[in-house]
Design a protein around this motif. Structure first.
Motif, mmCIF file in Angstrom:
data_model
loop_
_atom_site.group_PDB
_atom_site.id
_atom_site.type_symbol
_atom_site.label_atom_id
_atom_site.label_comp_id
_atom_site.label_asym_id
_atom_site.label_seq_id
_atom_site.Cartn_x
_atom_site.Cartn_y
_atom_site.Cartn_z
ATOM 1 N N GLU A 91 -9.601 -12.625 19.402
ATOM 2 C CA GLU A 91 -9.856 -12.392 17.990
ATOM 3 C C GLU A 91 -10.343 -10.976 17.695
ATOM 4 N N VAL A 92 -11.219 -10.414 18.464
ATOM 5 C CA VAL A 92 -11.727 -9.059 18.197
ATOM 6 C C VAL A 92 -10.587 -8.030 18.244
ATOM 7 N N PRO A 93 -9.739 -8.031 19.285
ATOM 8 C CA PRO A 93 -8.639 -7.057 19.252
ATOM 9 C C PRO A 93 -7.690 -7.279 18.072
ATOM 10 N N ILE A 94 -7.460 -8.536 17.700
ATOM 11 C CA ILE A 94 -6.592 -8.804 16.546
ATOM 12 C C ILE A 94 -7.238 -8.260 15.273
ATOM 13 N N LEU A 95 -8.536 -8.485 15.101
ATOM 14 C CA LEU A 95 -9.230 -7.974 13.911
ATOM 15 C C LEU A 95 -9.246 -6.441 13.893
ATOM 16 N N VAL A 96 -9.467 -5.836 15.055
ATOM 17 C CA VAL A 96 -9.428 -4.368 15.134
ATOM 18 C C VAL A 96 -8.038 -3.861 14.775
ATOM 19 N N GLY A 97 -7.000 -4.529 15.268
ATOM 20 C CA GLY A 97 -5.625 -4.141 14.942
ATOM 21 C C GLY A 97 -5.332 -4.302 13.461
ATOM 22 N N LEU A 98 -5.803 -5.397 12.863
ATOM 23 C CA LEU A 98 -5.618 -5.605 11.421
ATOM 24 C C LEU A 98 -6.355 -4.546 10.604
ATOM 25 N N PHE A 99 -7.588 -4.231 11.032
ATOM 26 C CA PHE A 99 -8.360 -3.201 10.335
ATOM 27 C C PHE A 99 -7.655 -1.851 10.406
ATOM 28 N N LYS A 100 -7.150 -1.493 11.601
ATOM 29 C CA LYS A 100 -6.428 -0.228 11.744
ATOM 30 C C LYS A 100 -5.157 -0.220 10.902
ATOM 31 N N MET A 101 -4.459 -1.363 10.859
ATOM 32 C CA MET A 101 -3.241 -1.448 10.061
ATOM 33 C C MET A 101 -3.571 -1.270 8.566
ATOM 34 N N MET A 102 -4.647 -1.915 8.116
ATOM 35 C CA MET A 102 -5.051 -1.760 6.711
ATOM 36 C C MET A 102 -5.471 -0.318 6.421
ATOM 37 N N TRP A 103 -6.178 0.302 7.355
ATOM 38 C CA TRP A 103 -6.614 1.697 7.194
ATOM 39 C C TRP A 103 -5.404 2.623 7.085
ATOM 40 N N ASP A 104 -4.413 2.426 7.953
ATOM 41 C CA ASP A 104 -3.192 3.245 7.913
ATOM 42 C C ASP A 104 -2.415 3.028 6.608
ATOM 43 N N ILE A 105 -2.347 1.773 6.167
ATOM 44 C CA ILE A 105 -1.654 1.479 4.911
ATOM 45 C C ILE A 105 -2.357 2.168 3.748
ATOM 46 N N LYS A 106 -3.685 2.107 3.750
ATOM 47 C CA LYS A 106 -4.449 2.765 2.677
ATOM 48 C C LYS A 106 -4.207 4.270 2.691
ATOM 49 N N LYS A 107 -4.247 4.859 3.876
ATOM 50 C CA LYS A 107 -4.024 6.296 3.999
ATOM 51 C C LYS A 107 -2.619 6.671 3.513
ATOM 52 N N GLU A 108 -1.619 5.863 3.885
ATOM 53 C CA GLU A 108 -0.238 6.123 3.463
ATOM 54 C C GLU A 108 -0.097 5.988 1.949
ATOM 55 N N LEU A 109 -0.742 4.986 1.370
ATOM 56 C CA LEU A 109 -0.666 4.800 -0.081
ATOM 57 C C LEU A 109 -1.326 5.956 -0.830
ATOM 58 N N VAL A 110 -2.465 6.418 -0.325
ATOM 59 C CA VAL A 110 -3.135 7.564 -0.954
ATOM 60 C C VAL A 110 -2.238 8.796 -0.886
ATOM 61 N N THR A 111 -1.584 8.991 0.252
ATOM 62 C CA THR A 111 -0.666 10.119 0.402
ATOM 63 C C THR A 111 0.503 9.997 -0.565
ATOM 64 N N ARG A 112 1.066 8.798 -0.682
ATOM 65 C CA ARG A 112 2.180 8.584 -1.611
ATOM 66 C C ARG A 112 1.757 8.828 -3.054
ATOM 67 N N ILE A 113 0.573 8.325 -3.406
ATOM 68 C CA ILE A 113 0.070 8.533 -4.772
ATOM 69 C C ILE A 113 -0.095 10.021 -5.054
ATOM 70 N N ASP A 114 -0.653 10.754 -4.086
ATOM 71 C CA ASP A 114 -0.809 12.203 -4.264
ATOM 72 C C ASP A 114 0.545 12.882 -4.450
ATOM 73 N N ARG A 115 1.543 12.476 -3.652
ATOM 74 C CA ARG A 115 2.882 13.062 -3.783
ATOM 75 C C ARG A 115 3.489 12.747 -5.143
ATOM 76 N N VAL A 116 3.320 11.502 -5.585
ATOM 77 C CA VAL A 116 3.862 11.111 -6.890
ATOM 78 C C VAL A 116 3.176 11.894 -8.001
ATOM 79 N N GLU A 117 1.854 12.035 -7.916
ATOM 80 C CA GLU A 117 1.128 12.810 -8.927
ATOM 81 C C GLU A 117 1.573 14.266 -8.923
ATOM 82 N N GLN A 118 1.785 14.828 -7.740
ATOM 83 C CA GLN A 118 2.236 16.216 -7.657
ATOM 84 C C GLN A 118 3.630 16.348 -8.265
ATOM 85 N N ARG A 119 4.539 15.415 -7.910
ATOM 86 C CA ARG A 119 5.895 15.445 -8.469
ATOM 87 C C ARG A 119 5.862 15.268 -9.978
ATOM 88 N N GLN A 120 5.000 14.373 -10.445
ATOM 89 C CA GLN A 120 4.881 14.145 -11.878
ATOM 90 C C GLN A 120 4.352 15.396 -12.574
#
Length: 110
Positions: free
Chosen positions: A16-45
């Motif tokens: 369970e701990v490695p699975i939770l760590v993996g899920l946390f890292k996956m959520m962190w990466d998704i958040k980082k990617e979404l923030v990057t996409r939002i910044d790109r969209v705002e810049q393009r806009q």
């Protein structure tokens, strides 16, 4: 520990701990990617808005160049028409006087 050697504590530590760590890292990466996409969209806009503003300003300038002379021509036409009407009114007033003078002038020539 039961017969298979799997206890609740072992299950939590190993699975369970490695699975939770993996899920946390996956959520962190998704958040980082979404923030990057939002910044790109705002810049393009922002770039699109700036480009559209420049195009609108250029269009306004083109419209001003194209229509201001038409307005000036209308104003000039109005002024010339008013002046011609004044001349016509003066000729209408002077017309009978001029005809009377001509009639008098013709009598002297005979």
């Amino acid at each position: 520990m039961d017969a298979a050697g799997i206890s609740l504590e072992w299950w939590i530590r190993v699975i369970e701990v490695p699975i939770l760590v993996g899920l946390f890292k996956m959520m962190w990466d998704i958040k980082k990617e979404l923030v990057t996409r939002i910044d790109r969209v705002e810049q393009r806009q922002g770039e699109t808005v700036a480009r559209l503003r420049e195009e609108l300003a250029a269009f306004k300038l083109e419209v001003a160049r194209g229509y201001v002379p038409v307005q000036l021509m209308r104003e000039l036409d109005r002024r010339v028409s008013l002046q011609l009407m004044r001349i016509e009114e003066k000729l209408d007033v002077m017309g009978p006087r001029a005809r009377g003078r001509r009639d008098l002038g013709d009598g002297f020539a005979e």
